[in-house]
Design a protein around this motif. Structure first.
Motif, PDB file in Angstrom:
ATOM      1  N   UNK A 333       1.011  -1.630   0.057  1.00 47.62           N
ATOM      2  CA  UNK A 333      -0.017   0.030   0.381  1.00 47.62           C
ATOM      3  C   UNK A 333       1.390   1.463   0.580  1.00 47.62           C
ATOM      4  N   UNK A 334       2.109   0.940   0.852  1.00 49.79           N
ATOM      5  CA  UNK A 334       3.156   2.155   0.594  1.00 49.79           C
ATOM      6  C   UNK A 334       3.436   2.941  -0.326  1.00 49.79           C
ATOM      7  N   UNK A 335       3.934   1.853  -1.062  1.00 48.51           N
ATOM      8  CA  UNK A 335       4.502   1.651  -2.206  1.00 48.51           C
ATOM      9  C   UNK A 335       3.272   1.494  -3.356  1.00 48.51           C
ATOM     10  N   UNK A 336       2.530   2.066  -3.499  1.00 50.32           N
ATOM     11  CA  UNK A 336       1.370   2.744  -4.402  1.00 50.32           C
ATOM     12  C   UNK A 336       1.221   3.444  -3.928  1.00 50.32           C
ATOM     13  N   UNK A 337       1.113   4.233  -2.772  1.00 48.51           N
ATOM     14  CA  UNK A 337       1.279   5.811  -2.262  1.00 48.51           C
ATOM     15  C   UNK A 337       2.304   6.667  -2.943  1.00 48.51           C
ATOM     16  N   UNK A 338       3.079   5.773  -2.386  1.00 45.64           N
ATOM     17  CA  UNK A 338       4.619   6.859  -2.833  1.00 45.64           C
ATOM     18  C   UNK A 338       4.761   7.082  -4.131  1.00 45.64           C
ATOM     19  N   UNK A 339       4.296   5.383  -5.721  1.00 44.38           N
ATOM     20  CA  UNK A 339       3.909   6.036  -6.293  1.00 44.38           C
ATOM     21  C   UNK A 339       3.025   6.688  -7.439  1.00 44.38           C
ATOM     22  N   UNK A 340       2.117   6.763  -6.488  1.00 45.14           N
ATOM     23  CA  UNK A 340       1.242   8.593  -6.779  1.00 45.14           C
ATOM     24  C   UNK A 340       1.564   9.479  -7.062  1.00 45.14           C
ATOM     25  N   UNK A 341       1.927   9.482  -5.492  1.00 41.47           N
ATOM     26  CA  UNK A 341       2.645  10.784  -5.440  1.00 41.47           C
ATOM     27  C   UNK A 341       4.013  10.906  -5.465  1.00 41.47           C
ATOM     28  N   UNK A 342       4.969  10.494  -6.785  1.00 42.42           N
ATOM     29  CA  UNK A 342       6.148  10.591  -7.450  1.00 42.42           C
ATOM     30  C   UNK A 342       5.785  10.913  -8.276  1.00 42.42           C
ATOM     31  N   UNK A 343       4.863   9.824  -9.052  1.00 44.09           N
ATOM     32  CA  UNK A 343       4.150   9.634 -10.698  1.00 44.09           C
ATOM     33  C   UNK A 343       3.855  11.576 -10.436  1.00 44.09           C
ATOM     34  N   UNK A 344       2.428  11.316 -10.293  1.00 46.49           N
ATOM     35  CA  UNK A 344       2.626  13.240 -10.258  1.00 46.49           C
ATOM     36  C   UNK A 344       3.633  14.394  -9.520  1.00 46.49           C
ATOM     37  N   UNK A 345       4.497  14.297  -8.889  1.00 44.70           N
ATOM     38  CA  UNK A 345       5.424  15.147  -8.398  1.00 44.70           C
ATOM     39  C   UNK A 345       5.994  15.033 -10.240  1.00 44.70           C
ATOM     40  N   UNK A 346       6.808  14.226 -10.750  1.00 46.75           N
ATOM     41  CA  UNK A 346       7.647  14.106 -11.861  1.00 46.75           C
ATOM     42  C   UNK A 346       6.145  15.009 -12.704  1.00 46.75           C
ATOM     43  N   UNK A 347       5.129  14.400 -12.794  1.00 43.11           N
ATOM     44  CA  UNK A 347       4.349  15.152 -14.578  1.00 43.11           C
ATOM     45  C   UNK A 347       4.051  16.876 -14.120  1.00 43.11           C
ATOM     46  N   UNK A 348       3.718  17.286 -12.723  1.00 47.55           N
ATOM     47  CA  UNK A 348       3.830  18.473 -12.367  1.00 47.55           C
ATOM     48  C   UNK A 348       5.078  19.330 -12.298  1.00 47.55           C
ATOM     49  N   UNK A 349       6.383  18.774 -12.325  1.00 41.27           N
ATOM     50  CA  UNK A 349       7.975  19.494 -12.184  1.00 41.27           C
ATOM     51  C   UNK A 349       8.010  19.528 -10.584  1.00 41.27           C
ATOM     52  N   UNK A 350       7.660  19.025  -9.570  1.00 46.86           N
ATOM     53  CA  UNK A 350       8.003  19.405  -8.647  1.00 46.86           C
ATOM     54  C   UNK A 350       9.626  20.007  -8.172  1.00 46.86           C
ATOM     55  N   UNK A 351       9.873  20.314  -7.525  1.00 48.11           N
ATOM     56  CA  UNK A 351      11.361  20.550  -7.712  1.00 48.11           C
ATOM     57  C   UNK A 351      10.944  19.343  -6.141  1.00 48.11           C
ATOM     58  N   UNK A 352      11.864  18.558  -6.024  1.00 44.88           N
ATOM     59  CA  UNK A 352      12.621  17.465  -4.090  1.00 44.88           C
ATOM     60  C   UNK A 352      13.214  17.786  -3.901  1.00 44.88           C
ATOM     61  N   UNK A 353      13.056  17.827  -2.557  1.00 42.90           N
ATOM     62  CA  UNK A 353      14.073  17.909  -1.279  1.00 42.90           C
ATOM     63  C   UNK A 353      14.825  17.281  -1.129  1.00 42.90           C
ATOM     64  N   UNK A 354      16.682  18.780  -1.455  1.00 37.03           N
ATOM     65  CA  UNK A 354      17.995  16.778  -1.212  1.00 37.03           C
ATOM     66  C   UNK A 354      18.475  16.632  -0.213  1.00 37.03           C
ATOM     67  N   UNK A 355      17.908  17.774   0.433  1.00 39.08           N
ATOM     68  CA  UNK A 355      18.732  17.788   1.812  1.00 39.08           C
ATOM     69  C   UNK A 355      18.956  19.809   2.015  1.00 39.08           C
TER      70      UNK A 355
END
Length: 373
Positions: A333-355
């Protein structure tokens, strides 16, 4: 793991879908909060089990019932401020919402201890079955009905979400529903917006029907906030699991209290309060990350940690925190939620926090880490 099976749903269809959700909230008749809970439950299930294509999605009502249990579990406890009673979730004070009454037996004294939970767990199947019957009989055929309910006006049911029998008796025997083509995709894409809209209306409804609350600003936190789950109690377990180091910086932490318990998948985007989604971070790293999606480097660390983490390795107190009938969030379930979240973030051009104060674009590594083809 959900995989897109065809062409994605267009932006125009998503906007039209959102207008229809808004119409349910604006024009629907709400004699209880069940319709809010059904919308949130369907949206959460679409994130975990749907995909972003024009496909239909069949949903088991037992799964909807489990989502209901999770939503109402905290609300079945007495409100912490005045009044001390359980908040009304129906317009009939003499007939409280059945799900609230059902769960209040277990939740009224707070989270169950482990020994008490073993007793309550034996009733889990009954809790799910009773909740499912309530949803089928009382909620399914009402959700999509909009317009004034007067003799001079015709109440219309725009069945844009799913088909169903037209009355309670016909719906009572249902055990599943099938969302229409593209509905799951719209709910996944618009999940953050839909959840915000529904929660705001739900809180407003509760405030209007519990007038003694007045302008109490703690209501939303009580209904949907993290104060329902004392995350600090997981700090010691995470401290040991992470070798006394910050999950993000790997810096040594002097003690569990020196770190902050963080939702790896941001809670602002999807509520997953369970151990599979928790990490211990330094106070600074936790503040820097805030509600941002973490970079794919951190995603790999999170995946590696959880891949081999078994349920029996979770802290002893975890089982006692589950509402009767609720299931722990599995790694799948957690992987499914993560896939949904990262797919949307990539599609929308979201910048990911890298420290620190650094942000990076999301590439396609998340698909490999989460085994998405």
């Amino acid at each position: 793991m959900p995989i897109t099976k065809g062409l994605p749903v267009s932006a125009e269809r998503q906007l039209a879908f959102l207008r229809k959700i808004s119409r349910i909230l604006d024009e629907g008749k709400f004699t209880s909060t069940y319709k809010f809970a059904l919308l949130l439950s369907l949206t959460n299930i679409c994130v975990k089990n749907g995909d972003d294509s024009d496909a239909e999605l069949t949903i088991q009502l037992d799964d909807v019932a489990r989502e209901f249990v999770k939503l109402y579990w905290g609300m079945a406890q007495p409100y912490p401020d005045e009044p001390k009673d359980i908040l009304l979730q129906t317009t009939q004070p003499s007939r409280p919402a059945k799900v609230i009454t059902l769960l209040a037996t277990f939740a009224s004294t707070g989270y169950a201890r482990h020994t008490r939970h073993r007793v309550h767990a034996s009733a889990a199947a009954s809790v799910v079955a009773t909740t499912r019957k309530t949803i089928a009989k009382d909620v399914l055929y009402r959700l999509q009905t909009v317009g004034p309910s007067t003799e001079a006006a015709t109440v219309r049911s725009d069945r844009f979400l799913y088909e169903h029998p037209s009355d309670a008796a016909g719906c009572a025997a249902l055990t599943q529903i099938t969302l229409k083509p593209g509905v799951a995709a719209c709910m996944r894409s618009l999940r953050t917006v839909i959840a915000a809209m529904v929660q705001a209306r739900w809180a407003l409804w509760v405030r209007e029907h519990n007038p003694s609350l007045g302008p109490d600003r703690n209501l939303e936190a009580f209904l949907f906030g993290t104060n329902r789950v004392p995350l600090r109690e997981y700090a010691a377990w995470l401290y040991e699991l992470q070798g006394a180091r910050c999950f993000y910086t790997h810096a040594k932490l002097a003690s569990p209290d020196a770190g902050a318990v963080d939702h790896f998948l941001p809670r602002a985007r999807y509520v997953l309060d369970e151990p599979v989604n928790l990490v211990l971070a330094s106070t600074k790293a936790n503040g820097d990350k805030s509600d941002h999606v973490a970079s794919e480097n951190y995603l790999k660390l999170w995946v590696d940690r959880n891949t081999n983490l078994q349920l029996n390795e979770y802290p002893d107190s975890f089982a006692a925190r589950l509402a009767p009938g609720a299931l722990p969030a599995s790694w799948q379930d957690a992987r499914s939620v993560a896939a949904w979240m990262y797919e949307a973030a990539e599609r929308d051009g979201v910048q990911a926090w890298n420290g620190g104060k650094q942000f990076v674009p999301i590439e396609r590594d998340w698909q490999r880490y989460l085994n998405v083809s």
